[in-house]
Design an enzyme around this catalytic site. Structure first.
Site, PDB file in Angstrom:
ATOM      1  N   CYS A  82     -21.958   5.921 -30.127  1.00  0.00           N
ATOM      2  CA  CYS A  82     -20.831   4.993 -30.150  1.00  0.00           C
ATOM      3  C   CYS A  82     -20.459   4.621 -31.583  1.00  0.00           C
ATOM      4  CB  CYS A  82     -21.124   3.781 -29.258  1.00  0.00           C
ATOM      5  SG  CYS A  82     -19.607   2.958 -28.746  1.00  0.00           S
ATOM      6  N   HIS A  92     -22.409   5.867 -24.218  1.00  0.00           N
ATOM      7  CA  HIS A  92     -23.796   5.380 -24.344  1.00  0.00           C
ATOM      8  C   HIS A  92     -24.707   6.127 -23.370  1.00  0.00           C
ATOM      9  CE1 HIS A  92     -23.137   1.872 -26.961  1.00  0.00           C
ATOM     10  NE2 HIS A  92     -21.940   1.864 -26.416  1.00  0.00           N
ATOM     11  N   GLU A 131     -27.773   6.362 -23.344  1.00  0.00           N
ATOM     12  CA  GLU A 131     -29.051   5.662 -23.108  1.00  0.00           C
ATOM     13  C   GLU A 131     -29.071   4.882 -21.803  1.00  0.00           C
ATOM     14  OE1 GLU A 131     -26.788   4.832 -25.359  1.00  0.00           O
ATOM     15  OE2 GLU A 131     -26.756   2.692 -25.836  1.00  0.00           O
TER      16      GLU A 131
HETATM   17  N1  GLN Z   1     -17.662  -1.515 -32.606  1.00  0.00           N
HETATM   18  C1  GLN Z   1     -17.281  -0.260 -32.036  1.00  0.00           C
HETATM   19  C2  GLN Z   1     -16.136  -0.395 -31.051  1.00  0.00           C
HETATM   20  O1  GLN Z   1     -15.875  -1.448 -30.543  1.00  0.00           O
HETATM   21  C3  GLN Z   1     -18.464   0.425 -31.378  1.00  0.00           C
HETATM   22  C4  GLN Z   1     -18.978  -0.304 -30.185  1.00  0.00           C
HETATM   23  C5  GLN Z   1     -20.350   0.157 -29.758  1.00  0.00           C
HETATM   24  O2  GLN Z   1     -21.090   0.768 -30.537  1.00  0.00           O
HETATM   25  N2  GLN Z   1     -20.724  -0.143 -28.555  1.00  0.00           N
HETATM   26  O3  GLN Z   1     -15.476   0.566 -30.757  1.00  0.00           O
END
Ligand code: GLN
Length: 545
Positions: free
Chosen positions: A383, A517, A519
Site C-alpha cells: 500500500c 493489503h 496480509e
Molecule cells: N496513505 C496512503 C493512502 O491513503 C496509503 C494507505 C495505506 O497504506 N493503507 O492512499
C-alpha cells in the site's frame, strides 16, 4: 440451536482475549461445529478507522470493507472464516443507530434509555445472522469494571435469561500474577474481578487463568471456592512460545471438553487437531532462518503491524524457515541518508515497507527502498510502501526530484494522487476532499488482473485475484510511461478500470509493490502466496551472502 459464549476480561488489559476466543473457536471447529466470532467494543468511536495505530494497533479490514479491531484478524487466522461488518460492534455504532431510529420516530414517543433501548440494540447485534451457526463466541472488549462496558455486560446478562442457561456460557479471562518476594501465585485480583462481574449479575462458568507458571491444586481450589466455580472449570492458560500452540494447550487443559459438557455436546465429538500439531512443528523446528527488515513509522508498537507480523511467520511456515523480524523505525534512517541505511539494513535478507499515512518517516522508507533496489535485496511494498516505491523510482532513477504524493501537500508532480472516483462492482464511488475521514477510503475486496509473466502471477499461480484495500491515494496513471522508462512496470490493474494495483521491476530478483493489503488474507494453514514468495526470495538472497 445456536449456543453463545461470552468472553470477558479481568485484572489487566492485553491478556489476549482475542487469541483466547479464536483458539476456543478453532477447537470447536475441529470438533465439527460451525463457529462465528464477534467483537463488542465498548469505546465510543464508531469504528477504529480514525484511531492512531500507536494507541489501538492495526486496523483490520474485512472483505466487505469494514475497518475493525485487530482481534478480527486473529479470528480469521485461527478459523479461516471471513468476518463481516456485523462482527465488530462498538458503543459508537450502537448509539448512532439508536439515535438515528429516535430521529425517525421509531420509538413512538418513548423515552430512549440505556435499558432497554441500548441493551436491546446490543442484543440484536449479538444475535444478527447467527441462525445457521452452532456456536457464536462474543468477546467483550476492555476489562470488567470499565464504565463503557456496563451496557454490554447488562445485555449479555439479559441474554442468559432470554436464551437459557444451557445455551449460554460465560468465560472470564484473568491474570494470576506470581509474586517473587513471597514465591507465590496470587489469586486475590481474580477473586475481586469475579466479584465485580457477580455484582453485575454475571456468574462466570469458566475461569481461564493466564499465568507464567503452572497453577497448583491449592490455588485452583481457592479460586473455585471464592469464585463459585467448579474446580475443573478453573483452566490454566500458560504463556506460550507461539500463539498457534494456544489451541493445543487449551485442549490439553480441558477447555473445549468443559465447554461441550456445559452445552451437553460432549459425547458427540472429539477434535482432530492434526493441522495445529503440524503447524506448531513447522514453527518450532525450522530448517533455516531469514531476517526481514520491516521499515515503518509505528514499529515501536508491533500490534500496529499485527497482520504483517503474522503473514511473515506464515511465509516462514510455507518455506520451513524461521522468520526473524527486525522492526526498523523509518525516522532513524533519515538522519544521515544511506549511512544509517547501510548500518541498519546490511544484515537483512529482505525488506518490507508496510502501509502508512502522512509524510513523517517517508524519506527513511524511500532510502530503504533505494537500498533494496540498488543492492538487489528482495523488496515487498504494501500500500503506502508501493506508493513510496513509485516515488523512489521517479526521484532516484528518473531524477524527478519533485515527484511526490498529494497526501503530503501541493506538488508540481503528483505521481501519487487523491482518488476521487472509482468503481465498486457496477457502481461509481465518489470522494470529495473535506468529506468525513471515517469509512470513506477505498475499502474492502476488489478484483485485480495480473500480467502472466509477473512475479505476482507466478506466486498466485493465477492472473485474476481479489484482495482487500484501505487507501485514499493512488498511483497517478499520467506518469505510467515515465515509470516504465525507469524500469518500474505496472503488472496488475484493477478489473474494469485503469487503477494500478501491482508494480514490479524486471531487473531485480524480487521487487513487488502492491496497492492492496495481502496480509489480511494470510492464514497459518494457508500462507498468502506473496508472503510465501517473498520469504522464498529472501531465503535465496540469504544463501547468496
Ligand atoms: N496513505 C496512503 C493512502 O491513503 C496509503 C494507505 C495505506 O497504506 N493503507 O492512499
Amino acid at each position: 440451536m445456536t449456543r453463545f459464549i461470552f468472553v470477558t476480561g479481568g485484572v489487566v488489559s492485553s491478556l489476549g482475549k482475542g487469541i483466547a476466543a479464536a483458539s476456543l473457536a478453532s477447537l470447536l471447529q475441529a470438533r465439527g461445529y460451525k463457529v462465528l466470532l464477534r467483537k463488542l467494543e465498548p469505546y465510543i468511536n464508531v469504528d477504529p478507522g480514525t484511531m492512531n495505530p500507536f494507541q489501538h494497533g492495526e486496523v483490520f479490514v474485512t472483505e466487505d470493507g469494514a475497518e475493525t479491531d485487530l482481534d478480527l484478524g486473529h479470528y480469521e487466522r485461527f478459523t479461516g472464516v471471513n468476518t463481516t461488518r456485523f462482527d465488530a460492534v462498538s458503543t459508537g455504532r450502537i448509539y448512532s443507530d439508536v439515535i438515528a431510529k429516535e430521529r425517525r420516530g421509531d420509538y413512538l414517543g418513548a423515552t430512549v434509555q440505556v435499558i432497554p433501548q441500548i441493551t436491546d440494540a446490543i442484543k440484536e447485534a449479538i444475535l444478527k445472522n447467527t441462525a445457521d451457526v452452532d456456536v457464536v463466541i462474543c468477546e467483550i472488549g476492555g476489562t470488567v469494571g470499565d464504565i463503557e462496558g456496563l451496557p454490554f455486560l447488562e445485555a449479555i446478562r439479559q441474554l442468559r435469561n432470554d436464551l437459557g442457561y444451557r445455551n449460554t456460557l460465560f468465560i472470564h479471562l484473568t491474570l494470576i500474577p506470581y509474586l517473587p518476594t513471597v514465591g507465590e501465585l496470587k489469586t486475590k485480583p481474580t477473586q475481586h474481578s469475579v466479584q465485580e462481574l457477580q455484582s453485575k449479575g454475571i456468574q462466570p462458568d469458566i475461569l481461564l487463568c493466564r499465568s507464567d507458571r503452572s497453577i497448583g491444586v491449592e490455588e485452583r481450589r481457592k479460586l473455585a471456592l471464592f469464585c463459585n466455580i467448579k474446580p475443573e472449570c478453573v483452566i490454566e492458560a500458560l504463556d506460550s512460545q507461539t500463539i498457534y500452540r494456544v489451541p493445543l494447550n487449551y485442549h490439553q487443559h480441558g477447555l473445549d471438553q468443559e465447554v461441550c459438557r456445559h452445552f451437553g455436546l460432549e459425547a458427540e465429538t472429539s477434535p482432530d487437531l492434526s493441522i495445529w500439531e503440524r503447524m506448531v512443528e513447522a514453527i518450532t523446528r525450522p530448517a533455516a532462518s531469514v531476517t526481514i527488515g520491516v521499515v515503518g513509522k509505528y514499529t515501536a508498537l508491533v500490534d500496529a503491524y499485527k497482520s504483517i507480523h503474522e503473514s511473515l511467520i506464515h511465509g516462514g511456515i510455507a518455506n520451513h524457515v524461521h522468520v526473524q523480524i527486525d522492526w526498523i523505525d523509518a525516522c532513524e534512517l533519515e538522519d544521515d541518508g544511506q549511512v544509517a541505511v547501510i548500518k541498519r539494513l546490511s544484515h537483512v535478507d529482505g525488506i518490507l515497507v508496510p502501509g502508512g499515512f502522512g509524510e513523517r518517516g517517508t524519506l527513511g522508507m524511500i532510502a530503504a527502498i533505494q537500498f533494496a533496489r540498488e543492492k538487489k535485496i528482495p523488496f515487498f511494498g504494501i500500500c503506502f510502501g508501493m506508493q513510496l516505491a513509485v516515488l523512489e523510482t521517479l526521484r532516484n532513477v528518473g531524477h524527478y526530484k519533485d515527484a511526490s504524493s498529494s497526501e503530503f501537500g501541493p506538488t508540481s508532480m503528483p505521481a501519487v494522487a487523491l482518488m476521487t472516483e472509482w468503481m465498486k462492482g457496477e457502481e461509481v464511488q465518489k470522494y470529495f476532499s473535506g468529506k468525513d475521514l471515517g469509512g470513506t477510503m477505498r475499502l474492502g475486496a476488489y478484483e485485480c488482473h495480473l500480467e502472466s509473466d509477473s512475479f505476482s502471477s507466478k506466486a498466485y499461480k493465477n492472473t485474476i485475484i481479489s484482495e482487500r484495500h484501505r487507501h485514499r491515494y493512488e498511483v497517478n496513471t499520467t506518469y505510467l510511461d515515465v515509470l516504465e522508462e525507469c524500469g518500474l512496470h505496472v503488472v496488475g490493474k484493477m478489473a474494469k478500470g485503469l487503477l494500478p494495483e501491482v508494480v514490479e521491476r524486471k531487473d531485480h530478483p524480487w521487487f513487488v509493490g502492491v496497492q492492496f493489503h495481502p496480509e489480511f488474507k494470510s492464514r497459518p494453514f494457508n500462507p498468502h502466496p506473496l508472503f510465501a514468495a517473498f520469504i522464498e526470495a529472501s531465503l535465496t538472497q540469504n544463501r547468496l551472502i
